[in-house]
Design an enzyme around this catalytic site. Sequence first.
Site, short mmCIF file in Angstrom:
data_model
loop_
_atom_site.label_atom_id
_atom_site.label_comp_id
_atom_site.label_asym_id
_atom_site.label_seq_id
_atom_site.Cartn_x
_atom_site.Cartn_y
_atom_site.Cartn_z
N TYR A 40 0.86 -1.19 0.00
CA TYR A 40 0.00 0.00 0.00
C TYR A 40 0.90 1.23 0.00
O TYR A 40 1.89 1.28 -0.71
CB TYR A 40 -0.97 -0.06 1.19
N LYS A 95 -20.09 -20.92 -9.52
CA LYS A 95 -19.38 -20.75 -10.78
C LYS A 95 -17.94 -20.30 -10.53
O LYS A 95 -17.01 -20.75 -11.19
CB LYS A 95 -20.12 -19.71 -11.63
N ALA A 198 -32.17 -19.03 -24.63
CA ALA A 198 -30.83 -18.59 -25.01
C ALA A 198 -29.94 -19.76 -25.42
O ALA A 198 -29.22 -19.70 -26.41
CB ALA A 198 -30.20 -17.84 -23.84
#
Length: 764
Positions: A40, A95, A198
Amino acid sequence: MSEEKNRREALIYHAKPQPGKIKIVPTKPYSTQRDLALAYSPGVAEPCLEIAKDKDNVYKYTSKGNLVAIISNGTAVLGLGNIGPEASKPVMEGKGLLFKIFADIDGMDIEVDTEDVDKFIETVKMIAPTFGGINLEDIKAPEAFEIERRLKEELDIPVMHDDQHGTAIISAAALLNALELTGKKIENVRIVVSGAGAAAVSCTRLYKAFGAKDENIVMLDSKGVIRSDRDNLTKEKLEFASDRKIDALDEAMKDADVFIGLSIANIVSPEMLLSMAKDPIVFAMANPDPEIKYDLACKTRKDIIMATGRSDHPNQVNNVLGFPFIFRGALDVRATGINEAMKMAAVKALAELTREAVPEQVNIAYGETRLTFGRDYIIPKPFDPRLISEIPPAIAKAAMDSGIAKEPIEDWDRYKEELRQRSGGDNKVVRLLHNRAKMNLKRIVFAEADHLDVLKAAQIAYDEGIAIPVLLGNKEIILELMNELEFDADVEIINPQSNEAKAKREQYAEKYWMNRRRTGSTSYYAQTQMKKRNSFGSMMVLEGDADGMISGYSRAYPMVVKPVFEVIGRAAGVSKASTVHIMITKSGPIFLADTSININPTAEELAEIAQNTANVASTFGFEPVMALLSYANYGSSTHPNSRKVKEAIRILHERNPDLVVDGEIQADFALNKELLQSQFPFSKLAGRKVNTLIFPNLESANITYKLLKELNKADSIGPIMVGLRRSVHIMQLGASVDEMVNMAAVAAIDAQEREKRRKARNNK
């Protein structure tokens, strides 16, 4: 297993030990102040400035190049319909899990709370700079078409709606192979497509790209055949409208060569199948229940080639064969999209892979004697380790050839090796174990079944078809626990101390005494021992009343080993029994031995342990690449401890010159291929990935596997007992339920192998 029990287990899986299925972990050191200053402020400013100069540097300094967004609005979730963005999140997390385990891609799920197409597209466009690719998921048609089309046009990263193209790619590969087997040409076959969503539209478009003709295609929706004279057709339906004067599915099926089902369950009748042309190809992909049941279809037509979306039948059309590897290839060349050429390359690669010889590991994983290209094998299996090294290169090359790859690959061999490393080296051992055990069900004794966790393991083994449990212990307690677990199976329960078991106990005691009467045992001692569950269970296995046994959950290892050795004894030709642990690590499975029995084996014993461990690795489908470990490398020390390992290597090389084994070697050199190659290029291990480690003594082996397990949270399978006359395996004290289930699978496989060897000997 009851629906309510399935439901409860699914909810517990997603909720415990922490909610969800994915988390973010650091990839850089962060332990010191210097690390944090680089991660950082102020160090982070430097990559920021470099990216500001050239936006492409974001791929060099951040995770963008391996980060895919999995985006949904929850309008078409699985078979659940429009359930909203929050309710879709478990699917999107799932997924992400599949992206990671199959292709080492970091997937981040994003659920968008809008059904407005413009708002959805604008949201995705605004967050796109974060990601290397966009996977659209579970968005209802027809909006899905517009969303994908516009995002592909307006973004310069890979975008794919997997519901459309995943199914299309996998089914197209299966179709090409099915046509090859039947000798039919795609341009000539008559195709019926049930469904107009689809996936159906995308499938049919892809089939056309491979040569299917419009005039040979009939598509149906919920109203029947989509005819050109129907009113109010969407532009997608109009694209596939037929001029044939038919209305219903039964009419469309007459003389059809191919049926593609992406609709609802049980709409295809046996009569419809019988009306199809010779060698019909039927892909009934509705989930969870297909348009016609697999068994019914195969019973109706012996000449059928059948595929479904289910894993419990051959030819599963599973999207996991596609999307992880397609995105992997696209990301690796920094493709600016996923075009038709890449999709077609995926189809061809999958089809061609199916026609190649299948690795033995895949046969083992799926419980097959020998998978070969044919009617029951027209598409690769999801856990085929070759997928990661074959499909992404095909995608990457297609992207390069079509001019959309910004970082072309030059060294393809190196790229394939990198892909294999990403996969964790076939890190699917648990799946392999369970499927292998299911091939030939064995009766496995659970010697401590009146403990809740042991009974849970027995229940899972029974429910999953891994083994037929035989439960030893207090029958009243076992029945009470079974009731609590809703474990209502008709399984054998035996209390070795009960009157019910008296006849069997006396029979076993007599046999035990006959075997051990010249070792100081008395008849009374034999009777006493047979009241103890580990002795009784071992005698069940020895006498063939059970095929295997697992024990050790509630007692220290030495207390269980002693009665097992007394009853079972060592196998012929084995001087020392030993144990193997399989550690499931990020770089793949590693076999460790001996982890539980031999305190300080001699060189001869070490060689025997190594050979037996190699046999274990081979049994589970892995070619053993074995290092005998020491604190020294190749003669650098003359201490007896090091010389012992060197002598064991000499024995192994002399007795089995084909075995890939070497040492003495330090652990870091054994596991670091580059280090080994640079320092010891003469080693038999040079250029190889070591997957088996043999330790010089029990201390080092036992400490190592427990450190791996606790510090790296590596899953373990073991200790697998090697060298006994029968399949008996002793777990570590306090083993988890999952570890016991895995050990039950090991015991079943061990019993299967012993049965094969007995049959082979008898047939000679």
